[in-house]
Design an enzyme around this catalytic site. Sequence first.
Site, PDB file in Angstrom:
ATOM      1  N   TYR A  68      11.053  52.067 -11.224  1.00 53.57           N
ATOM      2  CA  TYR A  68      10.513  50.884 -11.903  1.00 53.57           C
ATOM      3  C   TYR A  68      11.612  49.843 -12.136  1.00 53.57           C
ATOM      4  CZ  TYR A  68       8.823  47.973 -15.743  1.00 53.57           C
ATOM      5  OH  TYR A  68       8.490  46.907 -16.536  1.00 53.57           O
ATOM      6  N   VAL A  75       8.372  44.958 -25.106  1.00 53.09           N
ATOM      7  CA  VAL A  75       7.420  44.086 -25.795  1.00 53.09           C
ATOM      8  C   VAL A  75       6.324  44.936 -26.449  1.00 53.09           C
ATOM      9  CG1 VAL A  75       5.870  42.127 -25.505  1.00 53.09           C
ATOM     10  CG2 VAL A  75       7.891  42.352 -24.026  1.00 53.09           C
ATOM     11  N   ILE A  98       0.366  41.597 -22.181  1.00 56.13           N
ATOM     12  CA  ILE A  98       1.223  40.408 -22.292  1.00 56.13           C
ATOM     13  C   ILE A  98       0.535  39.201 -21.657  1.00 56.13           C
ATOM     14  CG2 ILE A  98       3.472  39.390 -21.714  1.00 56.13           C
ATOM     15  CD1 ILE A  98       4.655  42.228 -21.700  1.00 56.13           C
TER      16      ILE A  98
HETATM   17  C1  UD2 Z   1      11.074  50.028 -20.199  1.00 50.60           C
HETATM   18  C2  UD2 Z   1      11.856  48.734 -20.440  1.00 50.60           C
HETATM   19  C3  UD2 Z   1      10.912  47.695 -21.050  1.00 50.60           C
HETATM   20  C4  UD2 Z   1       9.671  47.482 -20.180  1.00 50.60           C
HETATM   21  C5  UD2 Z   1       8.979  48.843 -20.040  1.00 50.60           C
HETATM   22  C6  UD2 Z   1       7.724  48.779 -19.192  1.00 50.60           C
HETATM   23  C7  UD2 Z   1      14.075  49.666 -21.004  1.00 50.60           C
HETATM   24  C8  UD2 Z   1      15.134  49.775 -22.034  1.00 50.60           C
HETATM   25  N1  UD2 Z   1      12.957  48.985 -21.369  1.00 50.60           N
HETATM   26  O1  UD2 Z   1      10.659  50.514 -21.461  1.00 50.60           O
HETATM   27  O2  UD2 Z   1      11.590  46.462 -21.207  1.00 50.60           O
HETATM   28  O3  UD2 Z   1      10.011  46.928 -18.933  1.00 50.60           O
HETATM   29  O4  UD2 Z   1       9.908  49.792 -19.426  1.00 50.60           O
HETATM   30  O5  UD2 Z   1       7.156  50.044 -19.039  1.00 50.60           O
HETATM   31  O6  UD2 Z   1      14.217  50.158 -19.903  1.00 50.60           O
HETATM   32  N2  UD2 Z   1       8.946  57.660 -26.039  1.00 50.60           N
HETATM   33  C9  UD2 Z   1       8.730  58.670 -26.971  1.00 50.60           C
HETATM   34  N3  UD2 Z   1       7.447  59.076 -27.211  1.00 50.60           N
HETATM   35  C10 UD2 Z   1       6.379  58.521 -26.565  1.00 50.60           C
HETATM   36  C11 UD2 Z   1       6.606  57.489 -25.622  1.00 50.60           C
HETATM   37  C12 UD2 Z   1       7.912  57.089 -25.380  1.00 50.60           C
HETATM   38  O7  UD2 Z   1       9.679  59.212 -27.559  1.00 50.60           O
HETATM   39  O8  UD2 Z   1       5.242  58.938 -26.831  1.00 50.60           O
HETATM   40  C13 UD2 Z   1      10.333  57.190 -25.829  1.00 50.60           C
HETATM   41  C14 UD2 Z   1      10.782  57.087 -24.382  1.00 50.60           C
HETATM   42  O9  UD2 Z   1      11.275  58.306 -23.897  1.00 50.60           O
HETATM   43  C15 UD2 Z   1      11.849  56.004 -24.514  1.00 50.60           C
HETATM   44  C16 UD2 Z   1      11.338  55.105 -25.623  1.00 50.60           C
HETATM   45  O10 UD2 Z   1      10.392  55.875 -26.333  1.00 50.60           O
HETATM   46  O11 UD2 Z   1      13.082  56.558 -24.912  1.00 50.60           O
HETATM   47  C17 UD2 Z   1      10.652  53.850 -25.120  1.00 50.60           C
HETATM   48  O12 UD2 Z   1       9.724  54.220 -24.107  1.00 50.60           O
HETATM   49  P1  UD2 Z   1       8.636  53.186 -23.545  1.00 50.60           P
HETATM   50  O13 UD2 Z   1       7.870  53.901 -22.489  1.00 50.60           O
HETATM   51  O14 UD2 Z   1       7.906  52.568 -24.661  1.00 50.60           O
HETATM   52  O15 UD2 Z   1       9.528  52.034 -22.928  1.00 50.60           O
HETATM   53  P2  UD2 Z   1      10.878  52.003 -22.010  1.00 50.60           P
HETATM   54  O16 UD2 Z   1      12.050  51.961 -22.910  1.00 50.60           O
HETATM   55  O17 UD2 Z   1      10.814  52.994 -20.933  1.00 50.60           O
END
Ligand code: UD2
Length: 313
Positions: A144, A174, A13
């Site tokens: 986090y 993002v 970013i």
């Molecule tokens: C969180 C924040 C986001 C940002 C980010 C930074 C939320 C809703 N969003 O993202 O704004 O701050 O943290 O790290 O809290 N997943 C899979 N397979 C994979 C990887 C991930 O299924 O290989 C799932 C994971 O379990 C989750 C979703 O995809 O349900 C998104 O995961 P992420 O790690 O991309 O982001 P997230 O939502 O934790």
Amino acid sequence: MKKYVVTGGAGFIGSALVRGLLREGAGRVVVIDNLLTGREENLEEVRGSIEFHKEDIRCYESIAPLMEGADTVFHEAAIPSVPRSILEPAPSHEVNIDGTFQVLRAAADGSVRRVVYAASSSAYGDTEVLPKSESMLPRPKSPYAAQKLLGEYYASVFASCYSIETVSLRYFNVYGPRQDPSSPYSGVLSVFMKALLERRAPTIFGDGEQSRDFTYVEDVVALNLQAAAAPGISGQVFNGGNGGRITLNEAWALLQRIEGVRIEPVYADPRPGDVRHSQADTTAVSAALGHTPRYSFEEGLRLTLEWYRKEFR
Ligand code: UD2
């Protein structure tokens, strides 16, 4: 000549923001990055137009002189990832909380006009109501999320106690070019796209019906520039999202359709600390900053996929 500082400016970013600043004709752009997750290659073609400093935001003495007299500091440096913060809470605590404090302190001491802070939608946790608006009570579910929320509190406290303006932007998942897909903690769309181009099955944690307000990086860049310029918003927090909501199953289905392939995903246990649904209420940010996201999910996805295609070739 106005000076701008981007912490984490070699990251996904941060480097997009550096490019955005240069496009807008910013005079002096100073990048601070310790290259833990950032990469100098992310700044390759703009390297001659910026000042790069490999420094750690936890070290006040190193960063304070770099901030001196800046118009705006964009604070993007962080150790992201919900699961990473659960497995290794100490490093993310130190960077996301102590580091943010040192950035705010250095900015205030250095007479910076405004700090724009990269907050996170994770602060909301699981709310009963969607979309999520800034007036809701935060309910962080992971270290986090708690760290990013404390950064917001610190930012607004600095705005009220010291001669500095601050604005926090809660980013909603993002994605875009330069997001690194190679770590177990990488953003899900970057991981999905890498799997797609390598014709591998992605792993979906849980049933895939969790949803996210995926936001294209260029919309976040535009939002940051608006947040730096808008008058009368110091101390406030705004959502940085698209306003939509896509499930992981839908995202994978769309990627397969774009690429013209069929690959069944592998389903695994849900991740601890995971938020179920996420969607931004964009009413406040649109009223206060005049911000309207420009990229639909499919447009952003196609642009990003195009970038990965070239990158992996
Ligand atoms: C969180 C924040 C986001 C940002 C980010 C930074 C939320 C809703 N969003 O993202 O704004 O701050 O943290 O790290 O809290 N997943 C899979 N397979 C994979 C990887 C991930 O299924 O290989 C799932 C994971 O379990 C989750 C979703 O995809 O349900 C998104 O995961 P992420 O790690 O991309 O982001 P997230 O939502 O934790």
